[in-house]
Design a protein around this motif. Structure first.
Motif, short mmCIF file in Angstrom:
data_model
loop_
_atom_site.label_atom_id
_atom_site.label_comp_id
_atom_site.label_asym_id
_atom_site.label_seq_id
_atom_site.Cartn_x
_atom_site.Cartn_y
_atom_site.Cartn_z
N MET A 79 0.83 -1.22 0.00
CA MET A 79 0.00 0.00 0.00
C MET A 79 0.87 1.26 0.00
SD MET A 79 -3.28 0.32 2.44
CE MET A 79 -4.48 -0.99 2.44
N THR A 80 0.50 2.24 -0.81
CA THR A 80 1.23 3.50 -0.80
C THR A 80 0.81 4.30 0.43
OG1 THR A 80 -0.47 4.73 -1.96
CG2 THR A 80 1.13 3.56 -3.33
N VAL A 81 1.59 5.33 0.73
CA VAL A 81 1.27 6.19 1.87
C VAL A 81 -0.13 6.79 1.69
CG1 VAL A 81 1.93 8.27 3.12
CG2 VAL A 81 3.70 6.75 2.24
N GLN A 82 -0.42 7.20 0.44
CA GLN A 82 -1.72 7.81 0.16
C GLN A 82 -2.88 6.85 0.39
OE1 GLN A 82 -1.00 9.42 -3.69
NE2 GLN A 82 0.20 11.03 -2.71
N GLU A 83 -2.69 5.63 -0.07
CA GLU A 83 -3.75 4.63 0.12
C GLU A 83 -3.96 4.36 1.60
OE1 GLU A 83 -3.42 2.04 -4.02
OE2 GLU A 83 -2.16 1.55 -2.32
N ASN A 84 -2.86 4.32 2.33
CA ASN A 84 -2.92 4.13 3.77
C ASN A 84 -3.70 5.22 4.47
OD1 ASN A 84 -2.05 2.04 5.38
ND2 ASN A 84 0.09 2.33 4.77
N GLN A 85 -3.34 6.46 4.12
CA GLN A 85 -4.02 7.62 4.72
C GLN A 85 -5.50 7.60 4.38
OE1 GLN A 85 -2.32 11.42 3.80
NE2 GLN A 85 -0.31 10.85 4.57
N ALA A 86 -5.79 7.29 3.10
CA ALA A 86 -7.18 7.26 2.65
C ALA A 86 -7.95 6.18 3.42
CB ALA A 86 -7.23 6.99 1.14
N GLU A 87 -7.30 5.05 3.62
CA GLU A 87 -7.92 3.93 4.32
C GLU A 87 -8.33 4.32 5.73
OE1 GLU A 87 -9.64 0.61 4.00
OE2 GLU A 87 -8.25 1.14 2.39
N GLU A 88 -7.41 4.98 6.42
CA GLU A 88 -7.63 5.38 7.81
C GLU A 88 -8.79 6.40 7.90
OE1 GLU A 88 -7.18 7.48 11.50
OE2 GLU A 88 -6.39 8.43 9.68
N LEU A 89 -8.75 7.35 6.98
CA LEU A 89 -9.78 8.39 6.95
C LEU A 89 -11.15 7.78 6.60
CD1 LEU A 89 -10.04 11.41 7.33
CD2 LEU A 89 -9.55 11.73 4.91
N LEU A 90 -11.10 6.87 5.64
CA LEU A 90 -12.31 6.19 5.19
C LEU A 90 -13.00 5.47 6.35
CD1 LEU A 90 -13.66 5.75 2.42
CD2 LEU A 90 -12.45 3.58 2.27
N ALA A 113 -13.86 13.64 10.23
CA ALA A 113 -13.34 12.93 9.06
C ALA A 113 -13.98 13.48 7.78
CB ALA A 113 -13.61 11.43 9.18
N LEU A 114 -15.26 13.83 7.87
CA LEU A 114 -15.95 14.44 6.73
C LEU A 114 -15.30 15.79 6.39
CD1 LEU A 114 -18.27 14.85 4.67
CD2 LEU A 114 -19.67 15.72 6.56
N ALA A 115 -15.06 16.60 7.42
CA ALA A 115 -14.47 17.92 7.22
C ALA A 115 -13.09 17.80 6.58
CB ALA A 115 -14.37 18.66 8.56
N ARG A 116 -12.30 16.84 7.08
CA ARG A 116 -10.95 16.61 6.55
C ARG A 116 -11.03 16.16 5.08
NH1 ARG A 116 -6.38 17.87 6.02
NH2 ARG A 116 -4.72 16.39 5.68
N ALA A 117 -11.95 15.24 4.82
CA ALA A 117 -12.12 14.73 3.45
C ALA A 117 -12.50 15.86 2.50
CB ALA A 117 -13.18 13.63 3.43
N LEU A 118 -13.38 16.73 2.96
CA LEU A 118 -13.80 17.85 2.11
C LEU A 118 -12.63 18.78 1.81
CD1 LEU A 118 -17.27 18.60 3.74
CD2 LEU A 118 -16.89 18.07 1.33
N THR A 119 -11.80 19.02 2.82
CA THR A 119 -10.64 19.89 2.62
C THR A 119 -9.68 19.26 1.61
OG1 THR A 119 -10.85 20.66 4.88
CG2 THR A 119 -8.74 21.06 3.80
N LEU A 120 -9.46 17.97 1.73
CA LEU A 120 -8.55 17.27 0.81
C LEU A 120 -9.08 17.32 -0.62
CD1 LEU A 120 -7.63 14.16 2.99
CD2 LEU A 120 -6.09 16.01 2.30
N GLU A 152 -11.27 19.47 -1.85
CA GLU A 152 -11.34 20.86 -2.30
C GLU A 152 -9.99 21.34 -2.82
OE1 GLU A 152 -13.21 24.97 -0.43
OE2 GLU A 152 -12.42 23.42 0.88
N SER A 153 -8.92 20.89 -2.19
CA SER A 153 -7.59 21.36 -2.58
C SER A 153 -6.97 20.49 -3.67
CB SER A 153 -6.67 21.39 -1.36
OG SER A 153 -6.52 20.08 -0.85
N GLY A 154 -7.70 19.46 -4.11
CA GLY A 154 -7.17 18.61 -5.17
C GLY A 154 -6.10 17.64 -4.70
N HIS A 155 -6.04 17.36 -3.41
CA HIS A 155 -5.04 16.46 -2.84
C HIS A 155 -5.29 15.01 -3.29
CE1 HIS A 155 -2.66 14.39 0.19
NE2 HIS A 155 -2.07 15.55 0.45
N PRO A 156 -4.21 14.27 -3.61
CA PRO A 156 -4.38 12.89 -4.08
C PRO A 156 -5.13 11.97 -3.11
CG PRO A 156 -2.07 13.57 -4.24
CD PRO A 156 -2.81 14.70 -3.61
N VAL A 157 -4.97 12.20 -1.81
CA VAL A 157 -5.71 11.38 -0.84
C VAL A 157 -7.22 11.61 -1.01
CG1 VAL A 157 -6.18 10.96 1.61
CG2 VAL A 157 -3.83 11.19 0.82
N GLY A 158 -7.57 12.85 -1.31
CA GLY A 158 -8.97 13.17 -1.56
C GLY A 158 -9.49 12.43 -2.78
#
Ligand SMILES: Nc1nc2c(ncn2[C@@H]2O[C@H](COP(=O)(O)OP(=O)(O)OP(=O)(O)O)[C@@H](O)[C@H]2O)c(=O)[nH]1
Ligand SMILES: [Mg+2]
Length: 314
Positions: free
Chosen positions: A1-12, A22-29, A31-37
């Protein structure tokens, strides 16, 4: 798993448990076009469905005040409500968004209501793309109804009628408001009309003008006739009837099998937004190509094809 997939998994995981942070964080990610988002969206998209209501109209028409009242109506019926206030005019937290926050403040203690402002252009599809992506997240979080407030009609950056299931246009008795609506072609896109600030003089006249104009408008899918509601958002007068109108329109979509077409149109809009934003960004970084077009050495089409070629831009 990449770091991004890991982070996404935890947030998910937290997102699925209904953690609002977690919803607020997801929206920020997102909104900013972040790969985890992006990763999150991929996993969450299309799993749930809310009744999406777009609320549009000229600046100061009372959209936020009306939304605040509509939230109350939805809550009375036990619905969980998400709100997106989209502000294309201010790059960061401008005056309008501050106003939105204040007008809907009373809901902040209510766990059944989540209000979010969007103004960033960082996402892949610009502000329009960010709005639809945020909408997908709110749906996945399980809200029953989502209100999307956007300023302006017609050529607005976020083409709300293509995104929402139901589009409400808010007009006021202010001089020229209805005339502007006809010019911008929103007669065709609004499913319902609210003539807000009906406590001010001139409301009846606007209703008559609207009625005449609607008689000339082309027929709607399933034979829908856009109703007109007088409202005073400031006091809540007329808002219950308006809410029932929104619900009636949704039921109309269901009864005529029109919901799916709305979802397809939203996806089409999203893809177009991404292409448009790609084009804009790549063109900005392509001074040489643009100069060659200016000198007549390349046609705009040739330059555009070169810019979109995956061999030069993987
Ligand atoms: N007289 C009267 N004033 C109203 C009514 N509804 C809203 N207002 C006032 O109109 C002003 C603008 O209201 P908002 O709800 O912020 O309008 P908006 O359309 O969200 O404005 P923007 O988001 O800035 O485009 C505020 O001062 C409200 O108090 C109404 O029914 N009657
Ligand atoms: Mg507002």
């Amino acid at each position: 798993m990449t770091v991004q997939e890991n982070q996404a998994e935890e947030l998910l995981h937290r997102f699925r448990q209904g953690d609002v942070r977690a919803l607020a964080r997801a929206l920020t990610l997102v909104e900013s076009g972040h790969p985890v988002g992006q990763e999150l969206l991929k996993r969450l998209r299309g799993q749930a469905r809310a009744k999406v209501v777009g609320i549009t109209g000229s600046p100061g028409a009372g959209k936020s005040t009306l939304t605040d009242r509509l939230i109350l109506e939805a809550r009375k019926r036990g619905e969980r409500v998400g709100v997106l206030a989209v502000d294309p005019s201010s790059p960061f937290t401008g005056g309008a968004i501050l106003g939105d926050r204040i007008r809907m403040m009373r809901h902040h203690q209510d766990p059944g209501v989540y209000i979010r402002s969007l103004a960033s252009r960082g996402a892949l599809g610009g502000l329009a793309g960010a709005t639809v992506a945020a909408l997908a997240l709110l749906e996945a979080f399980g809200f029953d109804r989502i209100f999307v407030e956007t300023v302006g009609v017609g050529q607005s950056e976020v083409d709300i009628a293509r995104v929402a299931d139901t589009t409400l246009l808010v007009l006021t008795p202010a001089a020229g408001d209805a005339v502007q609506a006809f010019k911008a072609g929103v007669m065709e896109i609004a499913d319902l009309f609210a003539v807000n600030k009906f406590d001010l003089p001139g409301g009846e006249r606007i209703i008559q003008e609207l009625k005449s104009a609607l008689e000339l408008a082309p027929p709607r899918p399933g034979g829908w006739h856009p109703p007109i509601y007088p409202t005073v958002a400031a006091t809540g007068e007329g808002v219950e009837a308006l809410f029932e109108g929104l619900e009636a329109h949704y039921q109309h979509l269901v009864a005529h099998g029109l919901l799916e077409a709305h979802r397809l149109e939203r996806a089409r809009f999203e893809v177009e937004s991404v292409i448009q934003e790609w084009g804009r960004k790549r063109t900005q970084g392509a001074g040489d190509l643009v100069a060659r077009v200016a000198r007549g050495e390349l046609s705009p089409e040739e330059a555009a094809l070169a810019l979109l070629d995956p061999k030069t831009h993987p």
